[in-house]
Write an enzyme that holds these catalytic residues in place. Structure first.
Site, mmCIF file in Angstrom:
data_model
loop_
_atom_site.group_PDB
_atom_site.id
_atom_site.type_symbol
_atom_site.label_atom_id
_atom_site.label_comp_id
_atom_site.label_asym_id
_atom_site.label_seq_id
_atom_site.Cartn_x
_atom_site.Cartn_y
_atom_site.Cartn_z
ATOM 1 N N ASP A 1 0.827 -1.204 0.000
ATOM 2 C CA ASP A 1 0.000 0.000 0.000
ATOM 3 C C ASP A 1 0.865 1.260 0.000
ATOM 4 O O ASP A 1 0.556 2.244 -0.676
ATOM 5 C CB ASP A 1 -0.929 0.008 1.219
ATOM 6 N N SER B 1 28.035 -4.288 -0.672
ATOM 7 C CA SER B 1 29.195 -4.075 0.187
ATOM 8 C C SER B 1 30.258 -5.102 -0.164
ATOM 9 O O SER B 1 29.942 -6.205 -0.623
ATOM 10 C CB SER B 1 28.808 -4.229 1.663
ATOM 11 N N TYR C 1 25.537 -9.577 9.027
ATOM 12 C CA TYR C 1 25.726 -8.498 8.046
ATOM 13 C C TYR C 1 26.161 -9.067 6.699
ATOM 14 O O TYR C 1 25.603 -8.704 5.649
ATOM 15 C CB TYR C 1 26.765 -7.497 8.554
ATOM 16 N N ALA D 1 25.686 -12.047 5.579
ATOM 17 C CA ALA D 1 24.561 -12.812 5.017
ATOM 18 C C ALA D 1 23.575 -11.887 4.311
ATOM 19 O O ALA D 1 23.071 -12.209 3.226
ATOM 20 C CB ALA D 1 23.854 -13.593 6.126
ATOM 21 N N SER D 2 23.312 -10.709 4.918
ATOM 22 C CA SER D 2 22.358 -9.783 4.299
ATOM 23 C C SER D 2 22.897 -9.244 2.980
ATOM 24 O O SER D 2 22.140 -9.055 2.016
ATOM 25 C CB SER D 2 22.044 -8.632 5.264
ATOM 26 N N LYS D 3 24.204 -9.007 2.911
ATOM 27 C CA LYS D 3 24.799 -8.476 1.688
ATOM 28 C C LYS D 3 25.022 -9.576 0.648
ATOM 29 O O LYS D 3 24.919 -9.318 -0.560
ATOM 30 C CB LYS D 3 26.119 -7.766 2.017
#
Length: 232
Positions: free
Chosen positions: A59, A129, A142, A144-146
């Site tokens: 939304d 990164s 961190y 893992a997220s990148k």
């Protein structure tokens, strides 16, 4: 520029996002900045939307599109850093870091991709990164997220290879931004965020027949200083 291009940019309030917004505005782009706090920008081509990407919904995306109209590029820049041994992370901290560094950008891309495909020429640029290139201790979540963002960009690049949308991921090394303000270390030598902005401009300005799949930019010398960070 002969035709004004409209850019949607996350994390526009500071660091890489702020430098990129200012440079693109100076080059004649129209910039829509998303962030939790308003950037220090006063420009007729700049539009600010107060949005917490931790709580992005379909939304909210629809409201954004209805207000701004079609965009020509999406720059997914917002992110946070937290570095500790895995056992020192709470469940909530793991979820939050993955949400801001990966999931929010996946959701924004999912919403805007069909609209970008209707443009004759469009771009999606992910700011990743160098942490997505090699996992290191205290970087479990961190990194893992990148890594997730990098894999997402690579797969999406393949999906969009026959469309008008170019997918790029930019992997900067340690950059002189507020990113390190809440960490217990900082680089002695870092990249000027304006250099990152110039590279993003280069990606956007290249002709439609080529794409920068991935760019890594790092300081020539890498050295850290460790500081005592007292805030919990």
């Amino acid at each position: 520029m002969s035709v004004e291009k409209k850019i949607l940019l996350t994390g526009a309030s500071s660091g890489i996002g702020l430098s990129t917004a200012k440079l693109l505005l100076n080059k004649g782009f129209s910039v829509i900045g998303l962030s939790r706090t308003k950037p220090p920008i006063d420009h007729p081509l700049f539009t600010y939307f107060k949005i917490d990407l931790m709580h992005i919904t379909e939304d909210l995306c629809k409201e954004l599109l209805e207000t701004t109209g079609p965009i020509d590029a999406l720059i997914c820049n917002a992110g946070q850093g937290k570095f500790s041994n895995l056992e020192e992370f709470s469940f909530a901290q793991i979820k939050d870091l993955m949400e801001i560094n990966f999931t929010s950008h996946a959701l924004l891309t999912r919403f805007f991709l069909p609209h970008l495909k209707r443009r004759s020429h469009a771009n999606i640029v992910f700011i990743g990164s160098e942490a997505a290139l090699l996992g290191k201790r205290k970087g479990t979540v961190y990194c893992a997220s990148k890594f997730a963002l990098r894999g997402f960009a690579q797969a999406l690049r393949d999906e969009c290879s026959t469309s008008s949308v170019r997918i790029s991921i930019f992997q900067p090394g340690m950059t002189d931004t507020p990113f390190f303000d809440r960490l217990d270390f900082k680089p002695d030598i870092s990249i000027d965020p304006e250099q990152i902005a110039k590279t993003i401009l280069f990606i956007l300005s290249t002709g439609p027949d080529v794409v920068f799949d991935e760019i890594t930019l790092s300081p020539v010398k890498k050295k850290l200083s460790f500081t005592k960070f007292c805030e919990k």
